[in-house]
Design a protein around this motif. Sequence first.
Motif, PDB file in Angstrom:
ATOM      1  N   LEU A 252      -6.413   0.981   3.318  1.00 53.85           N
ATOM      2  CA  LEU A 252      -7.423  -0.078   3.318  1.00 53.85           C
ATOM      3  C   LEU A 252      -8.668   0.318   2.519  1.00 53.85           C
ATOM      4  O   LEU A 252      -9.606  -0.470   2.394  1.00 53.85           O
ATOM      5  N   ASP A 253      -8.671   1.558   1.998  1.00 55.53           N
ATOM      6  CA  ASP A 253      -9.837   2.103   1.301  1.00 55.53           C
ATOM      7  C   ASP A 253      -9.501   2.234  -0.191  1.00 55.53           C
ATOM      8  O   ASP A 253      -8.819   3.163  -0.612  1.00 55.53           O
ATOM      9  N   GLU A 254     -10.020   1.277  -0.984  1.00 54.48           N
ATOM     10  CA  GLU A 254      -9.637   1.231  -2.400  1.00 54.48           C
ATOM     11  C   GLU A 254      -9.942   2.519  -3.146  1.00 54.48           C
ATOM     12  O   GLU A 254      -9.145   2.969  -3.978  1.00 54.48           O
ATOM     13  N   SER A 255     -11.106   3.112  -2.866  1.00 51.20           N
ATOM     14  CA  SER A 255     -11.438   4.290  -3.671  1.00 51.20           C
ATOM     15  C   SER A 255     -10.588   5.487  -3.249  1.00 51.20           C
ATOM     16  O   SER A 255     -10.263   6.349  -4.077  1.00 51.20           O
TER      17      SER A 255
ATOM     18  N   LYS B  18       2.534  -9.914   0.705  1.00 50.51           N
ATOM     19  CA  LYS B  18       1.466  -9.169   1.379  1.00 50.51           C
ATOM     20  C   LYS B  18       0.381 -10.070   1.943  1.00 50.51           C
ATOM     21  O   LYS B  18       0.169 -11.183   1.466  1.00 50.51           O
TER      22      LYS B  18
ATOM     23  N   SER C 159      -3.824 -10.351   2.710  1.00 54.11           N
ATOM     24  CA  SER C 159      -4.971  -9.928   1.907  1.00 54.11           C
ATOM     25  C   SER C 159      -5.608  -8.642   2.438  1.00 54.11           C
ATOM     26  O   SER C 159      -6.387  -8.003   1.735  1.00 54.11           O
TER      27      SER C 159
ATOM     28  N   ILE D 264      -4.281  -5.902   2.595  1.00 54.23           N
ATOM     29  CA  ILE D 264      -3.833  -4.819   1.701  1.00 54.23           C
ATOM     30  C   ILE D 264      -4.493  -5.001   0.335  1.00 54.23           C
ATOM     31  O   ILE D 264      -4.271  -6.006  -0.342  1.00 54.23           O
ATOM     32  N   PRO D 265      -5.328  -4.038  -0.091  1.00 52.64           N
ATOM     33  CA  PRO D 265      -6.015  -4.176  -1.380  1.00 52.64           C
ATOM     34  C   PRO D 265      -5.026  -4.237  -2.551  1.00 52.64           C
ATOM     35  O   PRO D 265      -3.951  -3.643  -2.479  1.00 52.64           O
ATOM     36  N   ASP D 266      -5.427  -4.929  -3.614  1.00 51.36           N
ATOM     37  CA  ASP D 266      -4.545  -5.092  -4.775  1.00 51.36           C
ATOM     38  C   ASP D 266      -4.148  -3.770  -5.406  1.00 51.36           C
ATOM     39  O   ASP D 266      -3.060  -3.640  -5.964  1.00 51.36           O
ATOM     40  N   ILE D 267      -5.048  -2.787  -5.331  1.00 48.02           N
ATOM     41  CA  ILE D 267      -4.740  -1.511  -5.996  1.00 48.02           C
ATOM     42  C   ILE D 267      -3.478  -0.872  -5.401  1.00 48.02           C
ATOM     43  O   ILE D 267      -2.704  -0.217  -6.102  1.00 48.02           O
TER      44      ILE D 267
END
Length: 359
Positions: free
Chosen positions: A48-51, A107, A109, A111-114
């Motif tokens: 859940l953490d894009e970075s 999926k 939303s 779940i981040p796109d990355i």
Amino acid sequence: MSVTTRVLKVDAVRPDPAIIDEAAAALREGKLVAFPTETVYGLGANALDESAVAKIFVAKERPATDPLIVHIAHIGQLGSFAATIPSGARLLGLSFWAGPLTLILPKRSAIPDIVTAGLPNVALRVPIHRVARALVEMAGVPIAAPSANRFSRPSPTTADHVRADLDGRVDLILDAGPSDIGLESTIVDFTVAPPVVRRHGGVSLERLREVLPEIESGSAYGAVTAAQPAPGQFLRHYAPRSPLTLYVGDIGRVTDRLGKDIRTQVASGKRVGLLALEEDLLALAPALAAQAASGRVVTRPYGARSDVERSAKELFMALRSLDQEDLDAIFATAPDPEGLGRAIRDRLERAAEGNVILA
Ligand code: TXA
Ligand code: MG
């Protein structure tokens, strides 16, 4: 990126809660944690953490177009991350989870796109390894985790493999010994009807079809740049450093041809690796007796035709060990493409980058 990589040993059967807690906290802080699963070791980040997820792509040198599998604690979490769940997918989840099965579903939303490389679908899996399960549960977040190898290298089945590829690129490695299965999970795509196997793996097609007879067997080889029915299923994958040639077909003809080809190579001063099943090595022994004495043939058995589970478990280990040798070429044999043999054959065809001889 350079970090100090710590390795913590953890019991595969009774993981120390303090260690799991520490790893879970690291994940929640956005760090990378490599951990054992029943298939291969994974390189985990908080999904859940894009970075945090972005760090996975950097560490592995993996193209951003290649999506990641999201690991969840149990089937009850499926609805939080998948927008729709066809009844067949639910049935497979109930039948094979926790275990070496991954489902591709539309999926949510959350779940981040990355994570999905921009695709509208997400790959979800519930691992059965106690360390992996404890980690997902304690982290309290889903964990995005590809295999913990550098891009295009064989998947890691031990913590040493992970360190060899990712030392200085991952914060923590949990070492619980060798993975049980040794091959990645089976991926079934439920965004198409009928569902298709996108990658053969730890659950065989035969077992899947006992539960869901309509499943199709996809084979999705493509060029590195090709767009994606099953992204990441690039032909160049699992590649050892020396070129590998795979021999398939009738066992008698395979060993005849292989014996001749190895003798030719050795006679011209080459040093070759031989990655083969025990029965094949026995059949080859008379033809290669003289070459074996020359020290120019480095042999690595991996399981046996009579024991494909052991072949699965030992395959990546043997490939990596041949990689340590200074070889001009590697020659390999494979089990018949049925049961787990299908996944083994698939990995070797990829390692051979299409260089397959039908004897
Ligand atoms: O056994 C396993 O599956 C291991 C352990 C760590 O769980 N993981 C693993 O991940 O093998 P990875 O990233 O090495 O392989 C995942 C494959 C890739 O080929 C990727 O392209 C495909 O799954 N994949 C992931 N998400 C997808 C999606 N949304 N749609 C299609 N394919 C997807
Ligand atoms: Mg991988």
